[in-house]
Design an enzyme around this catalytic site. Structure first.
Site, PDB file in Angstrom:
ATOM      1  CG  ASP A  41      -2.177  10.666  10.431  1.00 15.11           C
ATOM      2  OD1 ASP A  41      -3.587  11.259   9.832  1.00 15.11           O
ATOM      3  OD2 ASP A  41      -1.339  10.733   9.164  1.00 15.11           O
TER       4      ASP A  41
ATOM      5  N   GLY B 146       1.309   5.122   2.288  1.00 16.83           N
ATOM      6  CA  GLY B 146       0.599   5.916   3.080  1.00 16.83           C
ATOM      7  C   GLY B 146       1.363   6.836   2.814  1.00 16.83           C
ATOM      8  N   GLY B 147       0.709   7.842   4.011  1.00 16.62           N
ATOM      9  CA  GLY B 147       1.320   9.678   3.367  1.00 16.62           C
ATOM     10  C   GLY B 147       2.734   9.712   3.014  1.00 16.62           C
ATOM     11  CG  PHE B 148       5.437  10.116   5.518  1.00 16.72           C
ATOM     12  CD1 PHE B 148       5.067  11.447   5.408  1.00 16.72           C
ATOM     13  CD2 PHE B 148       4.707   9.466   6.823  1.00 16.72           C
ATOM     14  CE1 PHE B 148       4.546  12.706   5.915  1.00 16.72           C
ATOM     15  CE2 PHE B 148       3.781  10.868   7.928  1.00 16.72           C
ATOM     16  CZ  PHE B 148       4.009  12.383   7.275  1.00 16.72           C
ATOM     17  N   GLY B 149       5.172   7.871   1.988  1.00 14.87           N
ATOM     18  CA  GLY B 149       6.009   6.201   0.689  1.00 14.87           C
ATOM     19  C   GLY B 149       5.615   5.033   1.136  1.00 14.87           C
ATOM     20  N   PRO B 150       5.180   4.800  -0.188  1.00 15.05           N
ATOM     21  CG  PRO B 150       6.783   3.371  -1.744  1.00 15.05           C
ATOM     22  CD  PRO B 150       6.359   5.002  -0.750  1.00 15.05           C
ATOM     23  CB  VAL B 151       3.697  -0.211   3.644  1.00  9.81           C
ATOM     24  CG1 VAL B 151       4.412  -0.794   3.977  1.00  9.81           C
ATOM     25  CG2 VAL B 151       3.809   1.254   3.915  1.00  9.81           C
TER      26      VAL B 151
ATOM     27  CE  LYS C 134       5.208   4.474   6.953  1.00 12.35           C
ATOM     28  NZ  LYS C 134       4.827   5.372   8.343  1.00 12.35           N
TER      29      LYS C 134
ATOM     30  N   GLY D 146       0.857  -1.479  -0.236  1.00 11.81           N
ATOM     31  CA  GLY D 146      -0.043   0.423   0.033  1.00 11.81           C
ATOM     32  C   GLY D 146       0.869   0.757  -0.015  1.00 11.81           C
TER      33      GLY D 146
HETATM   34  P1  AMP Z   1       1.198   3.990   6.213  1.00 13.78           P
HETATM   35  O1  AMP Z   1       2.388   4.817   5.023  1.00 13.78           O
HETATM   36  O2  AMP Z   1       1.860   3.760   7.866  1.00 13.78           O
HETATM   37  O3  AMP Z   1       0.330   4.404   6.283  1.00 13.78           O
HETATM   38  O4  AMP Z   1       1.015   2.672   5.150  1.00 13.78           O
HETATM   39  C1  AMP Z   1       0.340   2.031   3.919  1.00 13.78           C
HETATM   40  C2  AMP Z   1      -0.356   0.895   4.085  1.00 13.78           C
HETATM   41  O5  AMP Z   1       0.652   0.429   3.778  1.00 13.78           O
HETATM   42  C3  AMP Z   1      -1.135   0.748   4.554  1.00 13.78           C
HETATM   43  O6  AMP Z   1      -2.329   1.039   4.444  1.00 13.78           O
HETATM   44  C4  AMP Z   1      -1.248  -0.979   5.029  1.00 13.78           C
HETATM   45  O7  AMP Z   1      -2.337  -1.574   4.120  1.00 13.78           O
HETATM   46  C5  AMP Z   1       0.278  -1.450   4.697  1.00 13.78           C
HETATM   47  N1  AMP Z   1       1.158  -1.588   6.064  1.00 13.78           N
HETATM   48  C6  AMP Z   1       2.030  -0.592   6.528  1.00 13.78           C
HETATM   49  N2  AMP Z   1       2.484  -1.104   7.337  1.00 13.78           N
HETATM   50  C7  AMP Z   1       2.322  -2.224   7.366  1.00 13.78           C
HETATM   51  C8  AMP Z   1       2.473  -3.708   8.622  1.00 13.78           C
HETATM   52  N3  AMP Z   1       3.008  -3.820   8.886  1.00 13.78           N
HETATM   53  N4  AMP Z   1       1.918  -4.553   7.644  1.00 13.78           N
HETATM   54  C9  AMP Z   1       1.320  -5.261   6.349  1.00 13.78           C
HETATM   55  N5  AMP Z   1       1.038  -4.073   6.256  1.00 13.78           N
HETATM   56  C10 AMP Z   1       1.178  -2.590   6.601  1.00 13.78           C
END
Ligand code: AMP
Length: 849
Positions: A654, A538-543, A557, A536
């Site tokens: 947040d 998020g606000g600060f980059g791909p995970v 992340k 996915g």
């Molecule tokens: P974030 O930048 O933390 O908002 O993460 C963006 C997206 O990545 C989230 O909405 C999740 O779908 C996925 N994600 C983040 N951290 C994890 C994790 N520890 N395990 C599985 N998916 C994650």
């Protein structure tokens, strides 16, 4: 009286003309009404419809009917003046007066006693005073809230309401105990929110020590731990947030503890009828009480939760375990190997087969024996060794020497050093030897580790050279690398360099021991950040999803260079999560700063984030009501930990469905601490010009004025709860006809008594209605417009967790009409130059101030 005399003197000092006579009469009337209003003299009466007000108009004494009570009964009580009924003391708790008994009154009798007489002249309550020389005796209500009967000739108080407390501890009160009779002052809860008669819970000093106990009947249910310096050893956040200090004092045969609050406003501790101690503080600007602190707050607070020789750790999923050297047996934990004891035999201390293992930072076990005049840890240890029944000892300069004989009860593991005390557990030497490897083993271990480390270093050096070759082709890059590249090898752990970048606001050590994972390993783990591995954005980059060489699944992340999360936010997140550990917070496995990359490595959450479930038609059927309720409770506990129970006071800023991750069993974990802020001990609010957060989840005072506090998180939590109940997204839902957003729609249904209609239709009515109603009720309380109207997470957890909890009525929530602000979570400016979105999820609102 003194005021009366002084006023008379003033009047006589003026000329004896007609004018001065009028003036004199006027002053006398004023003075006598003052005297009548603040005190009673012998023979004085206070009828059901009269009150006495303290001199500075802080408190009022009179007859009242508890708010919300349907009964027609009156109690004599003291409450805050000019504040919606907040009763702090009640006299006739068990014998109320009928409200229509117009002849009933409080009377200061001829022998100086304060007595409540009903209309037939029968004594309903009495202070129990009898003085041989009652002349001039008077009863007065002080500005401290203390009702005092004083003998005029000596000025000595004959009786004080402070020494006959009910359920409230006011700032000038003292916990006390008679050192000879061991009798202690006891605070007793009300029976219910509307019944002041003594309930089942009581609070007071222990018979022997400086410790406070909370009892249910005669059974202890919580204790503060001993006083060490000015804080209690068994209350985790005390050193961080309660620096105000408790002051022990021995005066004659009385031992007492007073409180010096750092907070200057009105405050009170209430032992409520559910058995919790809650500290309320008065907010002058909103004219409301807010609950600031409360105990018991986690499962490990409950007395002796894990039984004898057990230790309770609230941050673990299975909170109870046995102390080292002990194993589970029927009815608790038992020693694996009995301690052979020479005791005080002629062979001397230490000649037996026992030794000591340090258990750091724990709530010291109950029933310690204090050994006075011991000056060192060694001497304290010797005392323990000389006593065959001694099972542990503790030594700290403030506590001196404490030993425990027999079973060790009610031990709680605190999150970090500095909290609680270190105890030394007596074990058979063979148990300790298991822990301490033999010297030859240590030597072999060191040699092998050194060889492995050298081999690894050589291997990684060549790997690194190999990977970097193609990138060293352009001069531009060479230049950039020479300035921005920070080789991993220069750092032992992420935290080492962070301290030099971010000053440590709390003066605490950073999260030592967080592994630094090199970029090559991260690339390998994620197939070079391949799209297939992307979880996915998020606000600060791909995970990305990944797997470490040892098989551990991770989520990586990768902070995008264009993102708003700079080095500061990155460091912030690392520093914060490294220090926090709770089953409802996502765990950071490591980090990487290399080649301009800033990467956070988390434990992998197979069920991704809550929004992926909640707002997906295919996945939502998996979230039945039971799971949803557990998720709500889990988030609430995680947030309570951040706000109150961890060693820091952290505001997340947040909180939203996409920042709640779900593990394999759908246990929720709060993630994304990029915007989180650590609050100082007495800090309740921060003003910022850089408003960052997410549309729809941001509290009004934060979004509009840049003011954030723990109550901003409470607001976001409220939105989240309403989303979980309804299955509707805050930022997308709109009731077309009524132009209402999710909050407004929930409020409308609540007011119309149709709150259950908010329930997600996909649940098909399959739910526990009581839990649903509680969630909606608490959700609405959390999204109140005024921050002070929102409950603290401590109360939220209680309200959600107990069907018996007394919930107050919500008012209309903030943003009830659909506003432009909420119209899109993808827009960037909405035509308003104040609002600038940096990405489609988390926004930065820069506001000119
Ligand atoms: P974030 O930048 O933390 O908002 O993460 C963006 C997206 O990545 C989230 O909405 C999740 O779908 C996925 N994600 C983040 N951290 C994890 C994790 N520890 N395990 C599985 N998916 C994650």
């Amino acid at each position: 009286m003194r005021i009366l005399t002084r006023m008379r003197r003033i009047a006589f000092a003026a000329s004896p003309s007609g004018l001065s006579f009028v003036l004199l009469s006027w002053i006398l009337v004023l003075a006598s009404s003052y005297a009548q209003n603040s005190s009673l003299s012998i023979g004085g009466k206070l009828k059901l419809n009269q009150t006495i007000i303290s001199g500075g108009k802080e408190f009022e004494l009179g007859f009242f009917t508890p708010r919300g009570s349907a009964s027609n009964q009156r109690y004599l009580g003291i409450w805050y003046y000019n504040i919606t009924q907040t009763v702090v003391w009640v006299a006739n708790r068990e014998n109320p007066i009928a409200a229509d008994d117009s002849d009933a009154a409080l009377v200061l009798s001829d022998n100086g006693d304060a007595v409540i007489l009903d209309g037939s002249g029968k004594t309903v309550w009495s202070a129990g005073v009898s003085t041989p020389s009652p002349n001039g005796t008077f009863a007065r209500l002080d500005d401290t809230g203390n009702f005092v009967i004083t003998q005029a000739s000596t000025g000595v108080p004959l009786w004080e309401s402070f020494r006959h407390p009910t359920d409230t501890f006011l700032r000038d009160m003292r916990f006390s105990r008679n050192t000879t009779t061991k009798q202690a002052l006891v605070w007793t809860s009300w029976k219910s929110a509307t019944d002041p008669s003594p309930g089942q819970f009581s609070l007071g000093l222990d018979h022997n020590s400086s410790e406070l106990y909370l009892w249910n009947g005669s059974v202890p249910i919580w204790r503060t731990g001993l006083l060490k310096g000015r804080t209690f050893t068994g209350v985790t956040t005390m050193s961080a947030f309660y620096i105000f200090g408790f002051n022990p004092e021995t005066n004659g045969d009385e031992f007492s503890i007073s409180v010096s609050p750092s907070f200057a406003g009105k405050m009170r501790f209430v032992l409520d009828y559910t058995g919790s101690i809650v500290e309320y503080r008065w907010n002058e600007s909103s004219g409301k009480w807010f609950d600031y602190w409360g105990r018991p707050s986690n499962k490990c607070d409950s007395y002796n939760r894990c039984g004898a020789f057990g230790i309770c750790d609230p941050s673990r999923s299975s909170i109870c375990s046995c102390l080292p050297g002990f194993e589970q047996s029927s009815g608790g934990c038992a020693r694996r190997i009995p301690v052979g004891c020479a005791g005080n035999s002629s062979s001397g201390p230490g000649s037996d087969s026992s030794g000591f293992l340090t258990i750091p930072a724990v709530k010291p076990p109950d029933q310690a024996l204090w050994i006075r005049s011991i000056q060192s840890k060694d001497d304290c240890q010797a005392v323990c060794l000389n006593n065959c029944s001694c099972t542990a000892f503790a030594y700290a300069p403030d506590l001196e020497c404490m030993i425990w004989t027999g079973r060790l009860l009610d031990i709680q593991q605190f999150p970090s050093p500095g909290n609680g005390v270190d105890i030394y557990l007596r074990l058979d030497r063979s148990e300790l030897e298991n822990k301490k490897p033999k010297p030859w083993k240590v030597a072999i271990y060191v040699v092998i580790s050194t060889i492995v480390a050298i081999c690894c270093a050589i291997f990684f050096y060549f790997m690194w050279r190999h990977r970097r070759k193609p990138r060293e082709s352009t001069k531009e890059e060479e230049k950039r690398e020479s300035t921005a590249y920070r080789p991993c090898s220069s750092m032992n752990s992420c935290s080492v360099s962070f301290d030099t970048i971010l000053p440590n606001k709390e003066g605490e050590e950073t999260g030592q021991g967080l592994p630094l994972i090199d970029l090559g390993t991260v690339r390998d783990a994620t197939s070079n950040f391949s799209n297939e591995n992307k979880l996915g954005e998020g606000g600060f980059g791909p995970v990305y999803r990944g797997k470490l060489p040892e098989g551990q699944e991770i989520a990586v992340k990768r902070l995008s260079r264009s993102s708003g999360q700079g080095l500061e936010e990155f460091m912030n997140e690392v520093k914060l999560i490294a220090k926090l550990q709770h089953r409802n917070l996502v765990k950071l496995v490591g980090c990487c700063i290399e080649e301009q990359e800033k990467i956070l490595i988390y434990e992998y959450m197979p069920n991704k984030s809550l929004d992926a479930f909640l707002f997906d038609k295919k996945l939502i059927p998996q979230l039945d009501w039971g799971k949803r309720f557990r998720i709500v409770m889990g988030i609430a506990r995680g947030l309570l930990y951040l706000h109150q129970d961890s060693r820091l006071k952290v505001v997340h800023r947040d909180l939203k469905a996409s920042n709640i991750l779900l593990d394999a069993t759908l246990n929720p974990k709060i993630s994304d601490f990029g915007l989180a802020r650590i609050f100082g001990a007495d800090q309740s609010q921060v003003n910022t010009c850089r408003v960052m957060g997410t549309y729809g989840y941001m509290s009004p005072e934060y979004a509009m004025e840049g003011r954030f506090s723990i109550k901003s998180d409470v607001f976001s939590f409220g939105v989240l709860v309403l989303e979980i109940v309804s299955g509707k997204r805050m930022t997308r839902f709109q009731h077309e006809e009524l132009n209402l957003n999710l909050l407004g729609y929930s409020w409308k249904l609540w007011k119309e008594g149709k709150a259950l209609e908010l329930l997600d239709p996909s649940l098909d009515g399959q739910c526990n209605e009581d839990e649903v109603m509680r969630c909606i009720h608490v959700g609405l309380l959390c999204v109140q417009d005024e921050a002070t109207d929102r409950p603290a997470m401590f109360s939220v957890v209680q309200m959600l967790g107990s069907a018996a909890a007394n919930l107050y009525e919500p008012q209309m929530p903030a943003y009830s009409r659909r506003r432009h602000l909420l119209e899109s979570d993808t827009s960037s400016t909405d035509g308003d130059p104040r609002f600038q979105s940096i990405n489609k999820h988390t926004i930065t609102i820069v506001e000119a101030r």
